[in-house]
Write a protein that holds these residues in place. Structure first.
Motif, PDB file in Angstrom:
ATOM      1  N   ALA A  70       0.835  -1.205   0.000  1.00  0.00           N
ATOM      2  CA  ALA A  70       0.000   0.000   0.000  1.00  0.00           C
ATOM      3  C   ALA A  70       0.867   1.251   0.000  1.00  0.00           C
ATOM      4  CB  ALA A  70      -0.934  -0.006   1.203  1.00  0.00           C
ATOM      5  N   HIS A  71       1.943   1.221   0.755  1.00  0.00           N
ATOM      6  CA  HIS A  71       2.865   2.365   0.798  1.00  0.00           C
ATOM      7  C   HIS A  71       3.497   2.599  -0.572  1.00  0.00           C
ATOM      8  CE1 HIS A  71       5.713   5.242   2.392  1.00  0.00           C
ATOM      9  NE2 HIS A  71       6.708   4.538   1.854  1.00  0.00           N
ATOM     10  N   ARG A  72       3.936   1.523  -1.225  1.00  0.00           N
ATOM     11  CA  ARG A  72       4.528   1.650  -2.559  1.00  0.00           C
ATOM     12  C   ARG A  72       3.502   2.168  -3.564  1.00  0.00           C
ATOM     13  NH1 ARG A  72       8.235  -3.752  -3.455  1.00  0.00           N
ATOM     14  NH2 ARG A  72       9.614  -3.403  -1.684  1.00  0.00           N
ATOM     15  N   GLY A  73       2.279   1.686  -3.481  1.00  0.00           N
ATOM     16  CA  GLY A  73       1.230   2.139  -4.383  1.00  0.00           C
ATOM     17  C   GLY A  73       0.917   3.605  -4.170  1.00  0.00           C
ATOM     18  N   ARG A  74       0.857   4.036  -2.937  1.00  0.00           N
ATOM     19  CA  ARG A  74       0.598   5.436  -2.618  1.00  0.00           C
ATOM     20  C   ARG A  74       1.743   6.309  -3.123  1.00  0.00           C
ATOM     21  NH1 ARG A  74       0.615   5.626   2.964  1.00  0.00           N
ATOM     22  NH2 ARG A  74      -0.869   3.943   2.852  1.00  0.00           N
ATOM     23  N   HIS A  75       2.952   5.797  -2.980  1.00  0.00           N
ATOM     24  CA  HIS A  75       4.127   6.520  -3.441  1.00  0.00           C
ATOM     25  C   HIS A  75       4.114   6.673  -4.971  1.00  0.00           C
ATOM     26  CE1 HIS A  75       7.379   8.422  -1.602  1.00  0.00           C
ATOM     27  NE2 HIS A  75       8.146   7.403  -1.289  1.00  0.00           N
ATOM     28  N   ALA A  76       3.704   5.630  -5.665  1.00  0.00           N
ATOM     29  CA  ALA A  76       3.645   5.664  -7.133  1.00  0.00           C
ATOM     30  C   ALA A  76       2.603   6.650  -7.615  1.00  0.00           C
ATOM     31  CB  ALA A  76       3.361   4.278  -7.675  1.00  0.00           C
ATOM     32  N   VAL A  77       1.453   6.722  -6.936  1.00  0.00           N
ATOM     33  CA  VAL A  77       0.395   7.658  -7.313  1.00  0.00           C
ATOM     34  C   VAL A  77       0.849   9.087  -7.056  1.00  0.00           C
ATOM     35  CG1 VAL A  77      -1.936   8.434  -6.740  1.00  0.00           C
ATOM     36  CG2 VAL A  77      -1.464   6.006  -7.004  1.00  0.00           C
ATOM     37  N   ASP A  78       1.484   9.337  -5.932  1.00  0.00           N
ATOM     38  CA  ASP A  78       1.958  10.685  -5.595  1.00  0.00           C
ATOM     39  C   ASP A  78       3.000  11.182  -6.576  1.00  0.00           C
ATOM     40  OD1 ASP A  78       0.279  10.734  -3.427  1.00  0.00           O
ATOM     41  OD2 ASP A  78       1.826  10.212  -1.964  1.00  0.00           O
TER      42      ASP A  78
END
Length: 81
Positions: A70-78
Motif C-alpha cells: 500500500a505504501h509503494r502504491g501510494r508513493h507511485a500515485v503521488d
C-alpha cells in the motif's frame, strides 16, 4: 531468498504444531474415552503453542507485506502527479 526461507519455516512449524495436536488421536496412543495421558497433554500444549505462534507470526508478516504494498502504491500515485 531469506523471506521465502523464513515463511517456509513458519509454515513447517505451523503444520508440525497441527500434527502434534492431532497425533495422539490419529496414531491412536490416546485411548478413546480414557483420561488423557501425560503425552497427549504435552502434545496438545506444545503443538498448540507452535501452531499458534507460527500462525500469529504469519499473519503479522502478511499484514506488514500488505502495508508495504500500500505504501509503494501510494508513493507511485503521488509521484505521477
Amino acid at each position: 531468498m531469506k523471506t521465502k526461507l523464513g515463511v517456509s519455516a513458519l509454515i513447517l512449524l505451523f503444520v508440525g504444531g497441527l500434527w502434534l495436536v492431532a497425533a495422539p488421536f490419529v496414531v491412536g496412543y490416546q485411548p478413546r474415552g480414557e483420561e488423557w495421558t501425560d503425552a497427549t497433554i504435552n502434545d496438545l500444549w506444545i503443538g498448540g503453542l507452535l501452531a499458534g505462534g507460527a500462525f500469529v507470526t504469519l499473519v503479522v508478516y502478511a499484514a506488514d507485506a500488505l502495508r508495504e504494498l500500500a505504501h509503494r502504491g501510494r508513493h507511485a500515485v503521488d509521484s505521477s502527479h
